[in-house]
Scaffold this motif. Structure first.
Motif, PDB file in Angstrom:
ATOM      1  N   TYR A  42       0.830  -1.204   0.000  1.00  0.00           N
ATOM      2  CA  TYR A  42       0.000   0.000   0.000  1.00  0.00           C
ATOM      3  C   TYR A  42       0.864   1.254   0.000  1.00  0.00           C
ATOM      4  O   TYR A  42       0.613   2.178  -0.759  1.00  0.00           O
ATOM      5  N   ASN A  45       2.326   1.900  -3.387  1.00  0.00           N
ATOM      6  CA  ASN A  45       1.399   2.105  -4.492  1.00  0.00           C
ATOM      7  C   ASN A  45       0.277   3.093  -4.226  1.00  0.00           C
ATOM      8  O   ASN A  45      -0.562   3.296  -5.098  1.00  0.00           O
ATOM      9  N   GLU A  46       0.255   3.726  -3.073  1.00  0.00           N
ATOM     10  CA  GLU A  46      -0.889   4.564  -2.735  1.00  0.00           C
ATOM     11  C   GLU A  46      -1.075   5.763  -3.654  1.00  0.00           C
ATOM     12  O   GLU A  46      -2.183   6.250  -3.822  1.00  0.00           O
ATOM     13  N   LYS A  48      -0.276   5.779  -6.967  1.00  0.00           N
ATOM     14  CA  LYS A  48      -0.406   5.379  -8.363  1.00  0.00           C
ATOM     15  C   LYS A  48      -1.874   5.392  -8.771  1.00  0.00           C
ATOM     16  O   LYS A  48      -2.766   5.196  -7.968  1.00  0.00           O
ATOM     17  N   LYS A  49      -2.083   5.598 -10.045  1.00  0.00           N
ATOM     18  CA  LYS A  49      -3.439   5.567 -10.596  1.00  0.00           C
ATOM     19  C   LYS A  49      -3.939   4.123 -10.651  1.00  0.00           C
ATOM     20  O   LYS A  49      -3.159   3.190 -10.813  1.00  0.00           O
ATOM     21  N   HIS A  50      -5.232   3.935 -10.524  1.00  0.00           N
ATOM     22  CA  HIS A  50      -5.816   2.593 -10.563  1.00  0.00           C
ATOM     23  C   HIS A  50      -5.468   1.874 -11.858  1.00  0.00           C
ATOM     24  O   HIS A  50      -5.150   0.691 -11.862  1.00  0.00           O
ATOM     25  N   TYR A  51      -5.520   2.613 -12.966  1.00  0.00           N
ATOM     26  CA  TYR A  51      -5.214   2.013 -14.265  1.00  0.00           C
ATOM     27  C   TYR A  51      -3.779   1.487 -14.280  1.00  0.00           C
ATOM     28  O   TYR A  51      -3.521   0.394 -14.761  1.00  0.00           O
ATOM     29  N   LEU A  53      -1.996   0.485 -11.708  1.00  0.00           N
ATOM     30  CA  LEU A  53      -1.913  -0.707 -10.858  1.00  0.00           C
ATOM     31  C   LEU A  53      -2.485  -1.933 -11.559  1.00  0.00           C
ATOM     32  O   LEU A  53      -1.936  -3.025 -11.458  1.00  0.00           O
ATOM     33  N   LEU A  54      -3.585  -1.761 -12.273  1.00  0.00           N
ATOM     34  CA  LEU A  54      -4.193  -2.887 -12.989  1.00  0.00           C
ATOM     35  C   LEU A  54      -3.277  -3.389 -14.103  1.00  0.00           C
ATOM     36  O   LEU A  54      -3.196  -4.592 -14.345  1.00  0.00           O
TER      37      LEU A  54
END
Length: 56
Positions: A42, A45-46, A48-51, A53-54
């Motif tokens: 977390y 990566n907190e 970073k954009k959701h895209y 991370l995916l």
């Protein structure tokens, strides 16, 4: 019975107990199922954009 009364009965408390909700919140918020590596992930990566991370 109301949902609140059912909740109180489930935890063995009275609906007229003014401290019930505060105690319940304290108990629930004190429980943690996350491991140290989850916290580390977390923190890394907190922001970073959701895209992003995916895709990773």
């Amino acid at each position: 019975m109301s949902d609140y009364q059912d909740l109180c009965a489930m935890y063995g408390r009275s609906p007229s107990d003014p401290d019930f909700i505060d105690d319940l919140i304290d108990d629930i918020s004190g429980e943690s199922t996350l491991e140290q590596e989850d916290y580390e992930w977390y923190e890394e990566n907190e922001n970073k954009k959701h895209y992003q991370l995916l895709n990773n």
